[in-house]
Write an enzyme that holds these catalytic residues in place. Sequence first.
Site, PDB file in Angstrom:
ATOM      1  N   ASP A 159       0.838  -1.197   0.000  1.00 58.90           N
ATOM      2  CA  ASP A 159       0.000   0.000   0.000  1.00 58.90           C
ATOM      3  C   ASP A 159       0.878   1.254   0.000  1.00 58.90           C
ATOM      4  O   ASP A 159       1.547   1.539   0.991  1.00 58.90           O
ATOM      5  CB  ASP A 159      -0.873  -0.032   1.270  1.00 58.90           C
ATOM      6  CG  ASP A 159      -1.743   1.194   1.407  1.00 58.90           C
ATOM      7  OD1 ASP A 159      -1.970   1.897   0.399  1.00 58.90           O
ATOM      8  OD2 ASP A 159      -2.214   1.460   2.537  1.00 58.90           O
ATOM      9  N   ASP A 166      -1.921   5.498  -5.266  1.00 58.17           N
ATOM     10  CA  ASP A 166      -2.263   4.643  -4.127  1.00 58.17           C
ATOM     11  C   ASP A 166      -2.533   3.209  -4.568  1.00 58.17           C
ATOM     12  O   ASP A 166      -3.608   2.895  -5.074  1.00 58.17           O
ATOM     13  CB  ASP A 166      -3.499   5.248  -3.431  1.00 58.17           C
ATOM     14  CG  ASP A 166      -3.946   4.411  -2.239  1.00 58.17           C
ATOM     15  OD1 ASP A 166      -3.273   3.430  -1.905  1.00 58.17           O
ATOM     16  OD2 ASP A 166      -4.992   4.749  -1.654  1.00 58.17           O
TER      17      ASP A 166
END
Length: 416
Positions: free
Chosen positions: A102, A294
Amino acid sequence: MHCNWMLSFVVGLLLNASVESKRRGRGHTVQLVRNSNREDSLKTLQFETTALQSKFRLRVSRTKANVTAQSEPQLPLGNAYNTEYYGEIQIGSSQKFKVLFDTASSNLWVPSIQCPPDNCTRLHRYNSSLSSSHVANGKPFQIQYATRNNQPTILKGFLSADNVTLAGLSIKRQTFAEITSLPPGIFSRANFDGIFGLGLKEIAIDGIVPPIYNLFQQGLISQPTFSIYLNRTNTGVVDSNGGKLILGPSDQTLYSGCMTYVPLSKIGYWQLTVGSIVMGNDKELCSKCEAIVDSGTSLIVAPRAALKSINTILGLTENDKRDGVYTVACSRISSLPKITLNIGRRDFVLSPADYVIQYKNVCVSGFTSLEGLGKELTDEQGTEYDNLWVLGLVFMGPYYIEFDIEYKRIGLASKM
Ligand SMILES: *[C@@H]1O[C@H](CO)[C@@H](O)[C@H](O)[C@H]1NC(C)=O
Ligand SMILES: *[C@@H]1O[C@H](CO)[C@@H](O)[C@H](O)[C@H]1NC(C)=O
Ligand SMILES: *[C@@H]1O[C@H](CO)[C@@H](O)[C@H](O)[C@H]1NC(C)=O
Ligand SMILES: *[C@@H]1O[C@H](CO)[C@@H](O)[C@H](O)[C@H]1NC(C)=O
Ligand SMILES: *[C@@H]1O[C@H](CO)[C@@H](O)[C@H](O)[C@H]1NC(C)=O
């Protein structure tokens, strides 16, 4: 092709850095060095060197680590439904976990053996008693995520340290969180056990040094960069050939053409200013748009007004909405417009096949918005994220993306 090859050659020459020249030395760079053994050509090169050096001081002065690794370490990624990319890490001498990589968070956590089995159903749990290299810490830890229904999800636990191994590189004494408290079912359908934050240290909870920084500081990678190459699947299944996380210098065999570098517009997330986002040939959705890259978000999250325009163009209404996403008739994909993001004065185009996710006969638009939650999402400086674009996996899919911690920049190139 590595587009600043001249500079790369120069760097290798000046610093006499074996690692630097090894990593830069692919393709024609090395040949140039070997062929330029005549004095006059060397002089010419050195002249250019000086000019380049002052112009690109930053690059020349890149911090160097005492690196022992021989080639760029790469971690194979699994891909579940084009919405989650994860890979395997090991904590201690034997405990393996699948972690989601992430880029929008900066901490590593895995479920703890102390998490009740019913809450951590199907997840691997870290048992520190099984690890001789475990170093107790015990400080409480908490992290919050926005999940699919835009509900904030709070995970709680405590800190521990242990050796963390990924792609054959073993980080010593990495501090991570053992999660003991998890709302039941929240990750029970996930294909991963924990989350591996690839964000900057500035957003790390409790100032814990993120693993990617330790990889560099402990001399396991030659430069503080990593890249993500995602393999998309159109079969809508779990694919073990999901792509790669490249640690250290970029893998030039995985991208083509030039790498376009853009500085971060704000230090925190991997945030940049996108010159413009245009749907079709002329519908400008925004200019000078702030966006974060992201890998922990599946779709592209657009500000509400922009999402409205996108849906109008795609012919979608609230009736097409299911569980927070918009479904599209798969037969329409070929007739939908492209979307163009101008980043670093270069156009990065997503075709409808890139931005519509297909699961067998069901197709889902790759655009959503953070309804309800956007206004509450503020950072420590109080910046509202209402107008922020989140460029999730739908955007990252077609590109090779390099994240540079030292120069605070993102490099984008077309995938090979
Ligand atoms: C690099 O590491 C090697 C082995 O660990 C050591 O012998 C050498 O002195 C180090 N070099 C520098 C410049 O720190
Ligand atoms: C954790 O490991 C220890 C040492 O092997 C073992 O005694 C204990 O039962 C394990 N805990 C759980 C809940 O499995
Ligand atoms: C594991 O951790 C211990 C203690 O922190 C350390 O001495 C050891 O070298 C580490 N092993 C590896 C493979 O990094
Ligand atoms: C486990 O789940 C229950 C709900 O089923 C919840 O009440 C409880 O707080 C959870 N426990 C932990 C430690 O997260
Ligand atoms: C992408 O997927 C294809 C087909 O499964 C596979 O052959 C290829 O090796 C994958 N590439 C990467 C970088 O994982």
